[in-house]
Design an enzyme around this catalytic site. Structure first.
Site, PDB file in Angstrom:
ATOM      1  N   LYS A 218       0.824  -1.213   0.000  1.00 30.88           N
ATOM      2  CA  LYS A 218       0.000   0.000   0.000  1.00 30.88           C
ATOM      3  C   LYS A 218       0.857   1.261   0.000  1.00 30.88           C
ATOM      4  O   LYS A 218       0.395   2.346  -0.362  1.00 30.88           O
ATOM      5  CB  LYS A 218      -0.911  -0.017   1.235  1.00 30.88           C
ATOM      6  CG  LYS A 218      -1.923   1.113   1.309  1.00 30.88           C
ATOM      7  CD  LYS A 218      -2.755   0.978   2.575  1.00 30.88           C
ATOM      8  CE  LYS A 218      -3.751   2.118   2.724  1.00 30.88           C
ATOM      9  NZ  LYS A 218      -4.546   1.984   3.981  1.00 30.88           N
TER      10      LYS A 218
ATOM     11  N   TYR B 239      -1.112  -3.533  19.052  1.00 29.90           N
ATOM     12  CA  TYR B 239      -0.391  -4.180  17.952  1.00 29.90           C
ATOM     13  C   TYR B 239      -0.397  -5.693  18.103  1.00 29.90           C
ATOM     14  O   TYR B 239      -0.806  -6.421  17.185  1.00 29.90           O
ATOM     15  CB  TYR B 239       1.048  -3.671  17.889  1.00 29.90           C
ATOM     16  CG  TYR B 239       1.961  -4.594  17.104  1.00 29.90           C
ATOM     17  CD1 TYR B 239       1.730  -4.860  15.757  1.00 29.90           C
ATOM     18  CD2 TYR B 239       3.046  -5.227  17.722  1.00 29.90           C
ATOM     19  CE1 TYR B 239       2.552  -5.727  15.040  1.00 29.90           C
ATOM     20  CE2 TYR B 239       3.873  -6.080  17.011  1.00 29.90           C
ATOM     21  CZ  TYR B 239       3.622  -6.335  15.674  1.00 29.90           C
ATOM     22  OH  TYR B 239       4.428  -7.196  14.973  1.00 29.90           O
ATOM     23  N   SER B 240       0.069  -6.203  19.240  1.00 24.70           N
ATOM     24  CA  SER B 240       0.170  -7.657  19.390  1.00 24.70           C
ATOM     25  C   SER B 240      -1.211  -8.320  19.405  1.00 24.70           C
ATOM     26  O   SER B 240      -1.368  -9.440  18.920  1.00 24.70           O
ATOM     27  CB  SER B 240       0.960  -8.017  20.647  1.00 24.70           C
ATOM     28  OG  SER B 240       0.410  -7.437  21.810  1.00 24.70           O
TER      29      SER B 240
ATOM     30  N   LYS C 166      12.429   2.371  14.883  1.00 27.83           N
ATOM     31  CA  LYS C 166      12.726   1.225  15.734  1.00 27.83           C
ATOM     32  C   LYS C 166      14.008   1.475  16.520  1.00 27.83           C
ATOM     33  O   LYS C 166      14.807   2.361  16.205  1.00 27.83           O
ATOM     34  CB  LYS C 166      12.858  -0.039  14.876  1.00 27.83           C
ATOM     35  CG  LYS C 166      11.616  -0.356  14.035  1.00 27.83           C
ATOM     36  CD  LYS C 166      10.476  -0.862  14.881  1.00 27.83           C
ATOM     37  CE  LYS C 166       9.314  -1.352  14.006  1.00 27.83           C
ATOM     38  NZ  LYS C 166       8.301  -2.080  14.762  1.00 27.83           N
TER      39      LYS C 166
ATOM     40  N   ASN D  26      13.509  -8.346  14.839  1.00 29.28           N
ATOM     41  CA  ASN D  26      14.434  -8.302  13.709  1.00 29.28           C
ATOM     42  C   ASN D  26      15.286  -7.041  13.757  1.00 29.28           C
ATOM     43  O   ASN D  26      14.844  -5.994  14.236  1.00 29.28           O
ATOM     44  CB  ASN D  26      13.668  -8.311  12.389  1.00 29.28           C
ATOM     45  CG  ASN D  26      13.214  -9.699  11.967  1.00 29.28           C
ATOM     46  OD1 ASN D  26      13.401 -10.089  10.819  1.00 29.28           O
ATOM     47  ND2 ASN D  26      12.599 -10.451  12.868  1.00 29.28           N
TER      48      ASN D  26
ATOM     49  N   SER E 162      -3.750  -7.299  17.637  1.00 31.90           N
ATOM     50  CA  SER E 162      -4.189  -7.359  16.238  1.00 31.90           C
ATOM     51  C   SER E 162      -3.463  -8.472  15.481  1.00 31.90           C
ATOM     52  O   SER E 162      -4.050  -9.144  14.634  1.00 31.90           O
ATOM     53  CB  SER E 162      -3.977  -6.006  15.550  1.00 31.90           C
ATOM     54  OG  SER E 162      -2.599  -5.700  15.398  1.00 31.90           O
ATOM     55  N   LYS E 163      -2.181  -8.685  15.796  1.00 27.58           N
ATOM     56  CA  LYS E 163      -1.451  -9.777  15.148  1.00 27.58           C
ATOM     57  C   LYS E 163      -1.945 -11.126  15.641  1.00 27.58           C
ATOM     58  O   LYS E 163      -2.039 -12.088  14.854  1.00 27.58           O
ATOM     59  CB  LYS E 163       0.051  -9.631  15.394  1.00 27.58           C
ATOM     60  CG  LYS E 163       0.712  -8.506  14.620  1.00 27.58           C
ATOM     61  CD  LYS E 163       0.608  -8.688  13.109  1.00 27.58           C
ATOM     62  CE  LYS E 163       1.453  -9.851  12.602  1.00 27.58           C
ATOM     63  NZ  LYS E 163       1.431  -9.933  11.114  1.00 27.58           N
TER      64      LYS E 163
ATOM     65  N   LEU F 194       3.093 -10.429   4.710  1.00 25.79           N
ATOM     66  CA  LEU F 194       3.824  -9.650   5.700  1.00 25.79           C
ATOM     67  C   LEU F 194       3.214  -8.276   5.961  1.00 25.79           C
ATOM     68  O   LEU F 194       3.620  -7.595   6.909  1.00 25.79           O
ATOM     69  CB  LEU F 194       5.281  -9.444   5.261  1.00 25.79           C
ATOM     70  CG  LEU F 194       6.170 -10.676   5.154  1.00 25.79           C
ATOM     71  CD1 LEU F 194       6.232 -11.187   3.724  1.00 25.79           C
ATOM     72  CD2 LEU F 194       7.570 -10.381   5.664  1.00 25.79           C
TER      73      LEU F 194
ATOM     74  N   ALA G 229       1.550  -5.328   7.385  1.00 21.08           N
ATOM     75  CA  ALA G 229       1.013  -5.099   8.725  1.00 21.08           C
ATOM     76  C   ALA G 229       1.475  -3.757   9.249  1.00 21.08           C
ATOM     77  O   ALA G 229       2.551  -3.273   8.907  1.00 21.08           O
ATOM     78  CB  ALA G 229       1.470  -6.194   9.694  1.00 21.08           C
TER      79      ALA G 229
ATOM     80  N   THR H 262       4.520 -12.512  14.754  1.00 19.38           N
ATOM     81  CA  THR H 262       5.477 -12.031  15.740  1.00 19.38           C
ATOM     82  C   THR H 262       5.387 -12.829  17.033  1.00 19.38           C
ATOM     83  O   THR H 262       4.334 -13.398  17.349  1.00 19.38           O
ATOM     84  CB  THR H 262       5.207 -10.543  16.049  1.00 19.38           C
ATOM     85  OG1 THR H 262       5.999 -10.123  17.151  1.00 19.38           O
ATOM     86  CG2 THR H 262       3.745 -10.324  16.416  1.00 19.38           C
ATOM     87  N   ASP H 263       6.478 -12.826  17.800  1.00 15.89           N
ATOM     88  CA  ASP H 263       6.438 -13.472  19.115  1.00 15.89           C
ATOM     89  C   ASP H 263       5.666 -12.635  20.137  1.00 15.89           C
ATOM     90  O   ASP H 263       5.342 -13.125  21.228  1.00 15.89           O
ATOM     91  CB  ASP H 263       7.850 -13.756  19.633  1.00 15.89           C
ATOM     92  CG  ASP H 263       8.709 -12.509  19.822  1.00 15.89           C
ATOM     93  OD1 ASP H 263       8.253 -11.403  19.461  1.00 15.89           O
ATOM     94  OD2 ASP H 263       9.845 -12.647  20.319  1.00 15.89           O
ATOM     95  N   GLU H 264       5.337 -11.391  19.796  1.00 15.38           N
ATOM     96  CA  GLU H 264       4.623 -10.545  20.748  1.00 15.38           C
ATOM     97  C   GLU H 264       3.209 -11.040  21.040  1.00 15.38           C
ATOM     98  O   GLU H 264       2.599 -10.636  22.037  1.00 15.38           O
ATOM     99  CB  GLU H 264       4.598  -9.094  20.265  1.00 15.38           C
ATOM    100  CG  GLU H 264       5.983  -8.465  20.209  1.00 15.38           C
ATOM    101  CD  GLU H 264       5.965  -6.955  20.117  1.00 15.38           C
ATOM    102  OE1 GLU H 264       5.072  -6.333  20.717  1.00 15.38           O
ATOM    103  OE2 GLU H 264       6.844  -6.394  19.445  1.00 15.38           O
TER     104      GLU H 264
ATOM    105  N   PRO I 132       3.470   2.207  28.192  1.00 18.80           N
ATOM    106  CA  PRO I 132       2.365   1.518  28.875  1.00 18.80           C
ATOM    107  C   PRO I 132       2.291   0.041  28.454  1.00 18.80           C
ATOM    108  O   PRO I 132       2.398  -0.278  27.267  1.00 18.80           O
ATOM    109  CB  PRO I 132       1.115   2.276  28.400  1.00 18.80           C
ATOM    110  CG  PRO I 132       1.615   3.612  27.962  1.00 18.80           C
ATOM    111  CD  PRO I 132       2.996   3.381  27.437  1.00 18.80           C
TER     112      PRO I 132
END
Length: 355
Positions: free
Chosen positions: A33, A159-160, A198, A189, A162-163, A80, A82, A133-135, A294
């Site tokens: 996108k 985020y986590s 990041k 990563n 939603s994943k 991928l 996201a 993700t591991d999250e 948070p």
């Protein structure tokens, strides 16, 4: 294979595409996108390849996804695309729900319709690879425990969450409709071309400019660090050899506190870029502790035994070798970073329909 990759202009997606086009004979259709984190400059090394095609499109546009699948007839989809920044998900969760949950639903439905229309031979070969993700597992309290493929989900951030939702959707489409899926969950990563919001690129760029280097809380949050090119190798291996319906955790075997990562980066910079700003003797003098995020998870750590035992994958890079390569890449490619910082990477998309 002809592989359709969503989110291929992002950090991990672009690394995967560069790997596929330089190290394999596969063809790639990159569907992205081009939100703020999508950067086509990350794909310049391969953009002229005859095996590469780019389509600017939203995975949430069902008609467009169905049209692209009919047009390109891919043998596999690697998903991928996201929204992936935790801080942004806290400030504005709606985009994460829309892209990561609704977008995944739209894409997996389009994939199901496409897969069901294929001749039996192509239908048997088709794969939908969902990259996560591991999250989604939350955090680890016990210092000796690791995330396995059986660890219950306990996401902490928008985020986590939603994943985690997207993982469940993909697995449900396998269970209910038989869609041939594989799922991977990776650790943090790092490496070249990572968007400068990041931790590692933020540390690098702030240090070089003599700005304070922010560390959340006391910096004792632990993450497992995975070099992005090692991740790309693992993703292709799972696509080619992974068992349908299975999940594979991908980790770097590099558990480090955030503070130790920042300190390591500063030491490498001290060595590679000794001409420091502002008269400081070490970049570590710029480290500043800021209010914690948070719901900040304390520790992530992946058990990557399954992918090692069943598929033969282990990371090639140690934390030390991968980090030094990463720092050197940023030092050699500061123009790439500056194009993001000044927004010019987005203005150059005018020909692609985005200002």
């Amino acid at each position: 294979m002809k592989i359709l990759i969503t989110g291929g202009a992002g950090f991990i997606g672009s690394a995967l595409i560069r790997y596929l086009l330089t190290e394999t004979g596969h063809s790639v259709i990159n569907v992205d996108k081009l939100t703020y984190a999508g950067n086509l400059e990350s794909l310049k090394p391969i953009e002229s390849s005859s095996r590469y095609s780019f389509e600017q499109a939203d995975i949430g546009n069902a008609a467009k996804m169905e049209q692209l699948l009919r047009e390109y007839q891919p043998d596999a989809i690697m998903h991928l695309a996201a929204e992936s920044h935790v801080d942004r998900s806290i400030d504005g969760p709606a985009a994460f729900i829309e892209t990561n949950i609704v977008g995944t639903y739209v894409l997996v439905e389009a994939a199901r319709h496409y897969w069901q229309s294929l001749p039996e031979a192509k239908k048997a070969q088709f794969r939908f690879h969902h990259i996560s993700t591991d999250e989604v597992y939350g955090d680890l309290i016990d210092d000796d425990s690791l995330f396995t493929e059986q660890t219950p989900y306990a996401p902490s951030s928008p985020y986590s969450a939603s994943k985690a939702s997207s993982d469940h959707i993909v697995r449900a489409w396998h269970r209910t409709y038989g869609l041939p899926v594989v799922v991977t969950n990776c650790s943090n990563n790092y490496g070249p071309y990572q968007f400068p919001e990041k931790l590692i690129p933020v540390v690098m760029l702030n240090a070089l400019e003599g700005k304070s280097i922010p560390v959340y809380g006391n910096g004792q949050q632990i993450r497992d660090w995975l070099y992005v090119d090692d991740h790309a190798r693992a993703l292709l291996l799972v696509l080619e050899k992974g068992k349908i319906g299975e999940t594979y955790n991908i980790g770097g075997h590099n558990e480090k506190t955030n503070l130790s990562v920042v300190q390591s980066l500063c030491r490498i910079l001290d060595e590679l870029q000794p001409d420091k700003p502002g008269g400081i003797s070490s970049y570590q003098e710029l480290i500043t502790y800021v209010k914690d995020r948070p719901g900040h998870d304390l520790r992530y750590a992946i058990d990557a035994t399954k992918i090692a035992d069943q598929l033969g994958w282990t990371p090639k890079e140690t934390f030390e070798t991968g980090m030094k390569k990463t720092v050197q890449w940023y030092l050699n490619n500061l123009d790439w970073c500056r194009h993001i910082q000044d927004g010019s990477y987005r203005r150059e998309r005018l020909g692609l329909g985005e200002a």
